[in-house]
Design a protein around this motif. Structure first.
Motif, PDB file in Angstrom:
ATOM      1  N   ASN A   1      -7.401   6.026   6.684  1.00  0.00           N
ATOM      2  CA  ASN A   1      -7.616   5.991   8.136  1.00  0.00           C
ATOM      3  C   ASN A   1      -8.287   7.265   8.630  1.00  0.00           C
TER       4      ASN A   1
ATOM      5  N   THR B   1       0.842  -1.189   0.000  1.00  0.00           N
ATOM      6  CA  THR B   1       0.000   0.000   0.000  1.00  0.00           C
ATOM      7  C   THR B   1       0.880   1.241   0.000  1.00  0.00           C
TER       8      THR B   1
ATOM      9  N   GLN C   1      -2.920   5.048   2.725  1.00  0.00           N
ATOM     10  CA  GLN C   1      -3.367   4.374   3.948  1.00  0.00           C
ATOM     11  C   GLN C   1      -3.709   5.387   5.028  1.00  0.00           C
ATOM     12  N   GLU C   2      -2.883   6.420   5.161  1.00  0.00           N
ATOM     13  CA  GLU C   2      -3.145   7.463   6.149  1.00  0.00           C
ATOM     14  C   GLU C   2      -4.440   8.206   5.825  1.00  0.00           C
TER      15      GLU C   2
ATOM     16  N   PRO D   1       1.795   4.519   1.635  1.00  0.00           N
ATOM     17  CA  PRO D   1       1.595   5.030   2.997  1.00  0.00           C
ATOM     18  C   PRO D   1       0.650   6.231   3.061  1.00  0.00           C
TER      19      PRO D   1
END
Length: 59
Positions: A12, A3, A8-9, A5
């Motif tokens: 989230n 993924t 992904q952040e 990063p």
């Protein structure tokens, strides 16, 4: 599966925002203690927000 990063952040943050909007208190990391109803509420809110953003982009 690799993924990005930053992606992904962002995901989230999006999940935490959606959870806050439906009154579910998510914590960083493990959230396996949520009820199915709570988890479904968060997922449903995320889908609603994605559909709305797509509809707005089509205008």
């Amino acid at each position: 599966m690799a993924t990005v990063p930053e992606a992904q952040e962002a995901l989230n943050r999006f999940k935490m925002e959606a959870a806050s909007e439906v009154g579910v208190n998510l914590k960083q990391g493990y959230n396996g203690d949520l009820t199915s109803k709570q988890a479904g509420s968060v997922g449903g809110q995320m889908v609603k927000k994605m559909i709305k953003a797509y509809e707005e982009s089509m205008k």
